[in-house]
Design an enzyme around this catalytic site. Sequence first.
Site, PDB file in Angstrom:
ATOM      1  N   HIS A 192       0.826  -1.220   0.000  1.00 53.50           N
ATOM      2  CA  HIS A 192       0.000   0.000   0.000  1.00 53.50           C
ATOM      3  C   HIS A 192       0.859   1.269   0.000  1.00 53.50           C
ATOM      4  CE1 HIS A 192      -3.229  -2.775   1.297  1.00 53.50           C
ATOM      5  NE2 HIS A 192      -2.292  -3.250   2.101  1.00 53.50           N
TER       6      HIS A 192
ATOM      7  N   SER B 266      14.971  21.954 -15.875  1.00 54.08           N
ATOM      8  CA  SER B 266      13.792  22.785 -16.086  1.00 54.08           C
ATOM      9  C   SER B 266      14.237  24.114 -16.677  1.00 54.08           C
ATOM     10  CB  SER B 266      13.087  23.010 -14.745  1.00 54.08           C
ATOM     11  OG  SER B 266      12.319  24.191 -14.794  1.00 54.08           O
TER      12      SER B 266
ATOM     13  N   LYS C 105      16.144  22.048 -10.548  1.00 53.85           N
ATOM     14  CA  LYS C 105      15.505  20.789 -10.966  1.00 53.85           C
ATOM     15  C   LYS C 105      16.421  19.829 -11.691  1.00 53.85           C
ATOM     16  CE  LYS C 105      10.917  20.896 -10.658  1.00 53.85           C
ATOM     17  NZ  LYS C 105      10.134  19.727 -10.485  1.00 53.85           N
TER      18      LYS C 105
ATOM     19  N   GLU D 130       9.720   8.826 -16.687  1.00 55.67           N
ATOM     20  CA  GLU D 130       8.343   9.296 -16.907  1.00 55.67           C
ATOM     21  C   GLU D 130       7.872   8.988 -18.325  1.00 55.67           C
ATOM     22  OE1 GLU D 130       7.677  13.158 -14.163  1.00 55.67           O
ATOM     23  OE2 GLU D 130       9.347  13.305 -15.552  1.00 55.67           O
TER      24      GLU D 130
END
Length: 459
Positions: A155, A276, A282, A289
């Site tokens: 979980h 970024s 970043k 992704e």
Amino acid sequence: MKLWGGRFTKETNEMVHHFNASISYDSRFYSQDIMGSIAHVTMLAKSGILTDGEKELIIDGLKGIEDDITSGSLPIDMESEDIHSFIEAELINRIGDAGKKLHTGRSRNDQVALDMKLYIREEIGNIDFLLKKIIITLHELMKAHTQTYLPGFTHLQKAQPVTLAHHLGAYVEMFKRDRSRLSDIYKRMNLCPLGSGALAGTTYPLDRDYTAELLGFDGPTLNSMDSVSDRDYLIELLSALSTIMIHLSRFSEEIIIWNSNEYQFIELDDGYSTGSSIMPQKKNPDIAELVRGKTGRVYGALIALLTTMKSLPLAYNKDMQEDKEGTFDAIDTVKTSLSLFDGMVSTLKVNKSKMAYSAKNGFTNATDAADYLVQKGIPFRDAHSIIGQIILYCIDKNISLEDMKLEEYKEYSPVFEADIYDAISLEACVNKRNTIGAPGLEAINKVIEINEAYINSSK
Ligand code: ARG
């Protein structure tokens, strides 16, 4: 040149021509098309349908065309209908009348069924190679991290401690199954459709066993109507590719989480991260992704083909031409994803101390603490409750089970002794779990040995 102009009195409408044409994507299997044609004429000559002289002329012509396409000196004419017509027209151009005999006893229906199978067989080999490469990368990481502790989750809540070797080993099993799925598909599809004609075989005395043998098939297909309209193996392939993408996508998700500021379990290499345009701090896990995101298009190809095939009457229907673009895209996507993923995983940095700290500070050893009480004679249900109360106390004091003093333990049960600390150390929690498949050192070393043999034995 059209292969079928004879019975027409008018040119095809231009939009119709382009809507109907498949050259923009079936050109990718020009060498499979030529390979199939060479086997076909070799068989035609052996069966006495062509002379040896005609066969030689055709084969030389086809080989020349293949070389010239590969070298770039013969650009594929995108105004042709498909790769089959382009090659046949070019052959006739080069060798004249003998070239007109190439298509004897053949239809584009069995031809395209063959080309696609030859192409897929090769791509199955390429994908299998990449899967094996990932397995080897993970295997090496497993060997290096049999004692790198981290929390195991259920979980997405810390559950029990495991090791990085054990966690990565889960993906090794998935990729092993992926390879075995591909090999099953290969075995089932490896029958040669050539000689099925348009749908009802041919009147020529074709030696289908011989063609099948020349092309490395296990034999000829047994029903000509099925042969020209079977796309099952593509559906199976797309399903297997979708499953590979599930595995990569789940792994990507974990990498994204582990690489986050909150976790810091790993750090992706600069070469596999992006920045970024506005936020200078970043370093984003874009590759993971994108792999996760591209899973959708592979599923899409599967659903599209399932839908295309639904309700098609026997035998060939033009709908089936729609099998190609999605399949090619899915294959390309899986291959790129596997290659990039391998690079990303083999270059990432593991932050052992963050992992261990996280495992220690999430009460992942609570089950072992309860088991300790059971060993001292307390029934499990009571032990569960006692440890639960201790955890409440720890949360309140912001400490871990290891930080509790023996006197504090004794307030909850007199059976606690100094040996509690050994019983709940991360090392002990993991290494007591030694049945095969569990994370303990002895068990994981056995699995590593099995995987080593698997890697050495599988091509
Ligand atoms: N481009 C076609 C395909 O991919 C080749 C077969 C054409 N057959 C036909 N009867 N028009 O399916």
